[in-house]
Design a protein around this motif. Structure first.
Motif, PDB file in Angstrom:
ATOM      1  N   ASN A   1      42.331  36.789  23.811  1.00  0.00           N
ATOM      2  CA  ASN A   1      41.328  36.707  24.892  1.00  0.00           C
ATOM      3  C   ASN A   1      41.950  36.197  26.189  1.00  0.00           C
ATOM      4  O   ASN A   1      41.248  35.892  27.141  1.00  0.00           O
ATOM      5  CB  ASN A   1      40.137  35.831  24.473  1.00  0.00           C
ATOM      6  CG  ASN A   1      40.563  34.427  24.082  1.00  0.00           C
ATOM      7  OD1 ASN A   1      41.744  34.096  24.198  1.00  0.00           O
ATOM      8  ND2 ASN A   1      39.633  33.614  23.640  1.00  0.00           N
TER       9      ASN A   1
ATOM     10  N   CYS B   1      38.981  29.059  18.694  1.00  0.00           N
ATOM     11  CA  CYS B   1      37.687  29.688  18.374  1.00  0.00           C
ATOM     12  C   CYS B   1      37.914  30.770  17.315  1.00  0.00           C
ATOM     13  O   CYS B   1      37.231  30.827  16.285  1.00  0.00           O
ATOM     14  CB  CYS B   1      37.098  30.351  19.608  1.00  0.00           C
ATOM     15  SG  CYS B   1      36.674  29.246  20.949  1.00  0.00           S
ATOM     16  N   SER B   2      38.906  31.636  17.569  1.00  0.00           N
ATOM     17  CA  SER B   2      39.177  32.759  16.670  1.00  0.00           C
ATOM     18  C   SER B   2      39.589  32.283  15.277  1.00  0.00           C
ATOM     19  O   SER B   2      39.324  32.959  14.281  1.00  0.00           O
ATOM     20  CB  SER B   2      40.275  33.639  17.263  1.00  0.00           C
ATOM     21  OG  SER B   2      41.327  32.835  17.774  1.00  0.00           O
TER      22      SER B   2
ATOM     23  N   VAL C   1      43.228  33.420  27.026  1.00  0.00           N
ATOM     24  CA  VAL C   1      42.881  32.062  27.459  1.00  0.00           C
ATOM     25  C   VAL C   1      42.742  31.174  26.225  1.00  0.00           C
ATOM     26  O   VAL C   1      42.573  31.676  25.111  1.00  0.00           O
ATOM     27  CB  VAL C   1      41.552  32.108  28.278  1.00  0.00           C
ATOM     28  CG1 VAL C   1      40.326  32.330  27.396  1.00  0.00           C
ATOM     29  CG2 VAL C   1      41.362  30.865  29.139  1.00  0.00           C
TER      30      VAL C   1
ATOM     31  N   GLY D   1      40.276  29.271  24.418  1.00  0.00           N
ATOM     32  CA  GLY D   1      38.812  29.189  24.422  1.00  0.00           C
ATOM     33  C   GLY D   1      38.309  27.849  23.903  1.00  0.00           C
ATOM     34  O   GLY D   1      37.530  27.165  24.571  1.00  0.00           O
ATOM     35  N   LEU D   2      38.789  27.456  22.726  1.00  0.00           N
ATOM     36  CA  LEU D   2      38.240  26.265  22.069  1.00  0.00           C
ATOM     37  C   LEU D   2      38.368  25.018  22.934  1.00  0.00           C
ATOM     38  O   LEU D   2      37.471  24.187  22.981  1.00  0.00           O
ATOM     39  CB  LEU D   2      38.944  26.031  20.724  1.00  0.00           C
ATOM     40  CG  LEU D   2      38.310  24.955  19.855  1.00  0.00           C
ATOM     41  CD1 LEU D   2      37.006  25.444  19.236  1.00  0.00           C
ATOM     42  CD2 LEU D   2      39.251  24.510  18.747  1.00  0.00           C
TER      43      LEU D   2
ATOM     44  N   GLY E   1      46.927  31.572  22.119  1.00  0.00           N
ATOM     45  CA  GLY E   1      47.562  30.258  22.212  1.00  0.00           C
ATOM     46  C   GLY E   1      48.221  29.918  20.894  1.00  0.00           C
ATOM     47  O   GLY E   1      49.389  29.524  20.839  1.00  0.00           O
ATOM     48  N   ASP E   2      47.487  30.112  19.834  1.00  0.00           N
ATOM     49  CA  ASP E   2      47.945  29.784  18.478  1.00  0.00           C
ATOM     50  C   ASP E   2      49.236  30.532  18.113  1.00  0.00           C
ATOM     51  O   ASP E   2      50.183  29.947  17.587  1.00  0.00           O
ATOM     52  CB  ASP E   2      46.820  30.177  17.510  1.00  0.00           C
ATOM     53  CG  ASP E   2      46.939  29.515  16.161  1.00  0.00           C
ATOM     54  OD1 ASP E   2      46.881  28.286  16.093  1.00  0.00           O
ATOM     55  OD2 ASP E   2      47.084  30.252  15.173  1.00  0.00           O
TER      56      ASP E   2
HETATM   57  C1  LIG Z   1      49.107  20.398  17.645  1.00  0.00           C
HETATM   58  C2  LIG Z   1      47.888  20.715  18.465  1.00  0.00           C
HETATM   59  N1  LIG Z   1      48.026  20.868  19.797  1.00  0.00           N
HETATM   60  C3  LIG Z   1      46.961  21.154  20.563  1.00  0.00           C
HETATM   61  C4  LIG Z   1      45.727  21.291  19.987  1.00  0.00           C
HETATM   62  C5  LIG Z   1      44.532  21.592  20.865  1.00  0.00           C
HETATM   63  N2  LIG Z   1      44.119  22.982  20.775  1.00  0.00           N
HETATM   64  C6  LIG Z   1      43.194  23.376  19.880  1.00  0.00           C
HETATM   65  S1  LIG Z   1      42.853  25.000  19.973  1.00  0.00           S
HETATM   66  C7  LIG Z   1      43.957  25.198  21.248  1.00  0.00           C
HETATM   67  C8  LIG Z   1      44.158  26.542  21.909  1.00  0.00           C
HETATM   68  C9  LIG Z   1      43.262  27.611  21.406  1.00  0.00           C
HETATM   69  O1  LIG Z   1      43.520  28.812  22.078  1.00  0.00           O
HETATM   70  P1  LIG Z   1      43.788  30.159  21.303  1.00  0.00           P
HETATM   71  O2  LIG Z   1      44.785  29.979  20.242  1.00  0.00           O
HETATM   72  O3  LIG Z   1      44.104  31.199  22.321  1.00  0.00           O
HETATM   73  O4  LIG Z   1      42.406  30.458  20.561  1.00  0.00           O
HETATM   74  P2  LIG Z   1      40.940  30.737  21.125  1.00  0.00           P
HETATM   75  O5  LIG Z   1      40.239  29.419  21.105  1.00  0.00           O
HETATM   76  O6  LIG Z   1      41.043  31.295  22.505  1.00  0.00           O
HETATM   77  O7  LIG Z   1      40.387  31.708  20.144  1.00  0.00           O
HETATM   78  C10 LIG Z   1      44.569  24.010  21.574  1.00  0.00           C
HETATM   79  C11 LIG Z   1      45.581  23.832  22.638  1.00  0.00           C
HETATM   80  C12 LIG Z   1      45.615  21.144  18.588  1.00  0.00           C
HETATM   81  N3  LIG Z   1      44.465  21.308  17.950  1.00  0.00           N
HETATM   82  N4  LIG Z   1      46.716  20.861  17.857  1.00  0.00           N
END
Ligand SMILES: Cc1ncc(C[n+]2csc(CCOP(=O)(O)OP(=O)(O)O)c2C)c(N)n1
Ligand code: SF4
Length: 320
Positions: A134, A64-65, A136, A138-139, A107-108
């Motif tokens: 956050n 999301c971010s 968690v 989110g996306l 996560g990223d």
């Molecule tokens: C190589 C790869 N693995 C998994 C995914 C699936 N994926 C997309 S966003 C995400 C996690 C997002 O979490 P975060 O980085 O914390 O960002 P937020 O959405 O909370 O802002 C995952 C596992 C992907 N897009 N590409």
């Protein structure tokens, strides 16, 4: 340039940017998502520092971010999951004159992108890094991330997560060449702005962990800190942030912290409650990789091409 003063003033006026010059599209984030507050603070910073949109780049991974670059009327690169750092480093290496920001989720950055994160700290390139933490994913709709608190029930941890959360501040402070570490929360706009500004002004890899609300999946997560200002610890120093009297009226829990003191920075960083906010560490003396390997001393495009041609010629089989 020999230009009359009046014309210079007109020119100055013309190049002064407004907030609208940095605003693109309507953010798709949920109402109350902390990403909205971060976007507002960054757009304000760009306006106040009069960053030329055509010389400013926002680089992100996936999440999301990581949609952040879409909402900035600057250059941007919405990259791939976990790869925001190498992409940003490539941009900075090729164009050290640009202002380069990185937007990355927990996560990223701390999961799939962790190896890139560690090495990016060591390279200490002049990047302003905003970790939208956050706690968690989110996306992808609520999976536990490395910063999720122990016991968090999520789609990947239905009986509660079993591991202690990773602390991105102490990790960053532990890496060779770490030069700037700060923390702030999305719900104190004045501090959010001041901390991001200090990070932008630091020359080197400025790492800001922004504790960010995700009302969609963790609606109550930071409620205790919102309800009780004493659970937030403000760091102030003449070499760090100066806290305004208005803020001091609400946030009385404050300490003086010299951002050059690494040992104390590590101690403060390890506190989860109260949440320390402000500049934990700032060492402007660490050299930036792009200065050590300045573009001028690198080979030109023509030289690289000639080298490649020579190598390829060695293995080319010419027709009889
Ligand atoms: C190589 C790869 N693995 C998994 C995914 C699936 N994926 C997309 S966003 C995400 C996690 C997002 O979490 P975060 O980085 O914390 O960002 P937020 O959405 O909370 O802002 C995952 C596992 C992907 N897009 N590409
Ligand atoms: S799911 Fe969470 S992080 Fe994503 S936009 Fe909504 S509130 Fe923000």
């Amino acid at each position: 340039m020999n230009m009359p003063v009046t014309q210079r003033l007109i020119k100055l006026h013309e190049t002064q940017h407004n907030l609208e010059d940095y605003q693109a599209g309507v953010p798709r984030w949920c109402t109350g998502c902390g990403d909205n507050a971060i976007l507002a603070a960054v757009q304000r910073l760009c306006r106040d520092e009069d960053l030329a949109p055509e010389r400013t780049v926002f680089v992100s991974g996936i999440g999301c971010s990581s949609r952040f670059p879409h909402y900035m009327k600057t250059y941007g690169f919405h990259g791939i999951h976990g790869r925001a750092f190498p992409l940003a480093e490539g941009v900075k290496m090729a164009r050290p004159d640009l202002s380069v920001f990185v937007n990355t989720g927990d996560g990223d950055c701390c999961s799939i992108g962790a190896a890139h994160w560690i090495h990016a700290i060591r390279y200490n390139m002049n990047l302003t890094v905003l970790l939208h933490d956050n706690h968690v994913y989110g996306l992808t709709k609520k999976q536990a991330s490395p910063t999720s608190p122990i016991g968090l029930k999520s789609n990947t941890t239905p009986r509660g997560s079993t591991l202690e959360a990773m602390n991105p501040l102490t990790v960053t402070l532990g890496v060779t060449n770490c030069s700037f570490v700060a923390q702030v929360v999305d719900w104190i706009p004045e501090l959010l702005y001041d901390v991001i500004r200090a990070a932008y002004l630091h020359r080197g890899f400025s790492f800001v962990r922004i504790i960010q609300r995700c009302p969609e999946f963790l609606p109550k997560m930071f409620e205790p800190w919102l309800q009780d200002p004493n659970r937030t610890l403000l760091l102030s120093h003449r070499n760090g942030l100066q806290i305004s009297p208005e803020l001091s009226r609400t946030y009385k829990n404050q300490i003086e912290h010299d951002p050059m003191n690494m040992d104390r920075a590590r101690e403060i960083a390890s506190s989860e409650d109260p949440i320390p906010v402000g500049i934990l560490y700032n060492n402007p003396a660490i050299p930036c990789y792009e200065d050590l390997r300045s573009v001028a001393s690198m080979r030109t495009f023509e030289q690289i091409r000639a080298g490649l041609e020579t190598e390829l010629d060695k293995v080319t089989v010419w027709p009889e």
